[in-house]
Scaffold this motif. Structure first.
Motif, PDB file in Angstrom:
ATOM      1  N   LEU A 113      30.735  51.982  28.085  1.00  0.00           N
ATOM      2  CA  LEU A 113      31.054  53.198  28.820  1.00  0.00           C
ATOM      3  C   LEU A 113      31.479  52.879  30.246  1.00  0.00           C
ATOM      4  O   LEU A 113      31.170  51.801  30.779  1.00  0.00           O
ATOM      5  N   VAL A 114      32.149  53.830  30.863  1.00  0.00           N
ATOM      6  CA  VAL A 114      32.582  53.660  32.255  1.00  0.00           C
ATOM      7  C   VAL A 114      31.379  53.438  33.160  1.00  0.00           C
ATOM      8  O   VAL A 114      31.451  52.692  34.136  1.00  0.00           O
ATOM      9  N   GLU A 167      31.434  47.414  42.230  1.00  0.00           N
ATOM     10  CA  GLU A 167      32.647  46.727  42.697  1.00  0.00           C
ATOM     11  C   GLU A 167      33.864  47.181  41.911  1.00  0.00           C
ATOM     12  O   GLU A 167      34.958  47.322  42.475  1.00  0.00           O
ATOM     13  N   ALA A 168      33.707  47.394  40.604  1.00  0.00           N
ATOM     14  CA  ALA A 168      34.822  47.874  39.791  1.00  0.00           C
ATOM     15  C   ALA A 168      35.235  49.274  40.223  1.00  0.00           C
ATOM     16  O   ALA A 168      36.428  49.595  40.284  1.00  0.00           O
ATOM     17  N   VAL A 203      38.629  59.682  44.556  1.00  0.00           N
ATOM     18  CA  VAL A 203      38.627  58.756  43.419  1.00  0.00           C
ATOM     19  C   VAL A 203      37.197  58.509  42.936  1.00  0.00           C
ATOM     20  O   VAL A 203      36.913  58.561  41.732  1.00  0.00           O
ATOM     21  N   MET A 204      36.304  58.256  43.874  1.00  0.00           N
ATOM     22  CA  MET A 204      34.911  57.994  43.504  1.00  0.00           C
ATOM     23  C   MET A 204      34.279  59.231  42.867  1.00  0.00           C
ATOM     24  O   MET A 204      33.491  59.122  41.919  1.00  0.00           O
ATOM     25  N   LEU A 262      46.106  47.277  37.897  1.00  0.00           N
ATOM     26  CA  LEU A 262      44.700  47.670  37.967  1.00  0.00           C
ATOM     27  C   LEU A 262      43.938  47.205  36.723  1.00  0.00           C
ATOM     28  O   LEU A 262      42.790  46.756  36.819  1.00  0.00           O
ATOM     29  N   ILE A 263      44.573  47.295  35.559  1.00  0.00           N
ATOM     30  CA  ILE A 263      43.937  46.800  34.338  1.00  0.00           C
ATOM     31  C   ILE A 263      43.593  45.327  34.486  1.00  0.00           C
ATOM     32  O   ILE A 263      42.496  44.886  34.133  1.00  0.00           O
ATOM     33  N   GLN A 264      44.536  44.570  35.026  1.00  0.00           N
ATOM     34  CA  GLN A 264      44.290  43.140  35.224  1.00  0.00           C
ATOM     35  C   GLN A 264      43.161  42.901  36.217  1.00  0.00           C
ATOM     36  O   GLN A 264      42.290  42.048  35.994  1.00  0.00           O
ATOM     37  N   ASP A 265      43.134  43.676  37.302  1.00  0.00           N
ATOM     38  CA  ASP A 265      42.084  43.501  38.314  1.00  0.00           C
ATOM     39  C   ASP A 265      40.706  43.873  37.784  1.00  0.00           C
ATOM     40  O   ASP A 265      39.688  43.372  38.274  1.00  0.00           O
ATOM     41  N   LEU A 266      40.655  44.750  36.791  1.00  0.00           N
ATOM     42  CA  LEU A 266      39.373  45.147  36.216  1.00  0.00           C
ATOM     43  C   LEU A 266      38.851  44.148  35.187  1.00  0.00           C
ATOM     44  O   LEU A 266      37.683  44.201  34.808  1.00  0.00           O
ATOM     45  N   GLN A 267      39.707  43.239  34.739  1.00  0.00           N
ATOM     46  CA  GLN A 267      39.308  42.313  33.689  1.00  0.00           C
ATOM     47  C   GLN A 267      38.058  41.487  34.021  1.00  0.00           C
ATOM     48  O   GLN A 267      37.209  41.282  33.151  1.00  0.00           O
TER      49      GLN A 267
END
Length: 265
Positions: A5-6, A12-13, A56-57, A85-90
């Motif tokens: 889940l989110v 940090e994410a 955003v938060m 962003l997908i890459q940074d969340l990896q």
């Protein structure tokens, strides 16, 4: 494995999403994400009015309180073409061992199947990622690396993937579990090949923070280097001068120890 889940993502994410989604960028910012998540305009305006945590938060906090999954979040980001962003969340979700399955319309997450989809080899020195029109060069690399004195084990789709297996899932499994390096053949054809683009993103996703880079780009024909690959040093094959050093550098990149190799061996 239960779907993550989110709320399982670290603070940090969340901050990473805040930084990259906050700047106004129609079609690619937090408001677009909120719309895809199903929030009405009045709720989006409410989030925008929040000055303490920021919109955003507030959005992400409300979204995670609804028990939403990471895979759904990533699918929305993919629709927005926020692959950066997908890459940074990896690095934050890499432990989930999820792999990308990209298409023109959506990004689904699949757990890689444990059923064998390969013809004979358990472990490969490299996987060749190429667009169809560049197959002749892919074959040249394949035959060169597998001949004496190198005898490397190289994975290429048409020979090593068993029929009946899902092409995207099998490629993901090969890159994630069976191949030490991924050789990416770059040309104008790469930009038109969905499978090659997918395989490159898989390799990038397995290298969080570039700490363990497994991707080796090869500039086969002059073309624009994708923005996601510009931070990686590539092997050049586009000029006669570059080709003098190409094969030795390729072998060294794959871990071959000898310094006396040459194309004529």
């Amino acid at each position: 494995m239960d779907e993550k889940l989110v709320k399982d993502l670290s603070f940090e994410a969340h901050r990473k999403m805040d930084v990259l989604l906050l700047p106004s960028n129609p079609g690619r910012d937090w408001k677009t994400l909120a719309d895809k998540m199903g929030y009405p305009m009045e709720t989006i305006l409410y989030f925008e009015s929040k000055k303490d945590k920021g919109p955003v938060m507030e959005l992400i906090k409300d979204y995670e309180d609804r028990g939403k999954t990471i895979s759904e979040l990533i699918s929305f980001l993919s629709e927005m073409e926020r692959f950066d962003l997908i890459q940074d969340l990896q690095p934050f979700i890499g432990m989930l061992k999820l792999t990308y399955v990209f298409s023109k319309y959506r990004c689904n997450f699949w757990l890689v199947s444990r059923v064998s989809a390969f013809s004979f080899c358990e472990r490969y020195d490299g996987f060749i990622c190429y667009a169809g029109p560049d197959k002749s060069f892919a074959d040249e690399i394949l035959h060169y690396l597998e001949k004496a004195p190198y005898y490397m084990k190289v994975c290429i789709d048409y020979r090593d993937f068993l029929p009946g297996a899902d092409l995207f899932e099998t490629a993901a499994k090969a890159i994630e579990e069976r191949c030490n390096k991924v050789l990416l053949i770059l040309s104008e054809n790469f930009h038109r090949c969905e499978a090659a683009d997918f395989q490159a993103k898989i390799a990038l996703s397995l290298s969080p923070g570039a700490k363990k880079m497994i991707l080796i780009p090869i500039l086969y024909r002059p073309c624009q280097i994708p923005s996601t690959l510009r931070f990686i040093t590539y092997l050049d094959y586009t000029t006669e001068h570059a080709r003098k050093y190409f094969w030795n550098k390729l072998l060294a990149s794959l871990g071959y120890k000898s310094n006396s190799t040459s194309k004529g061996d």
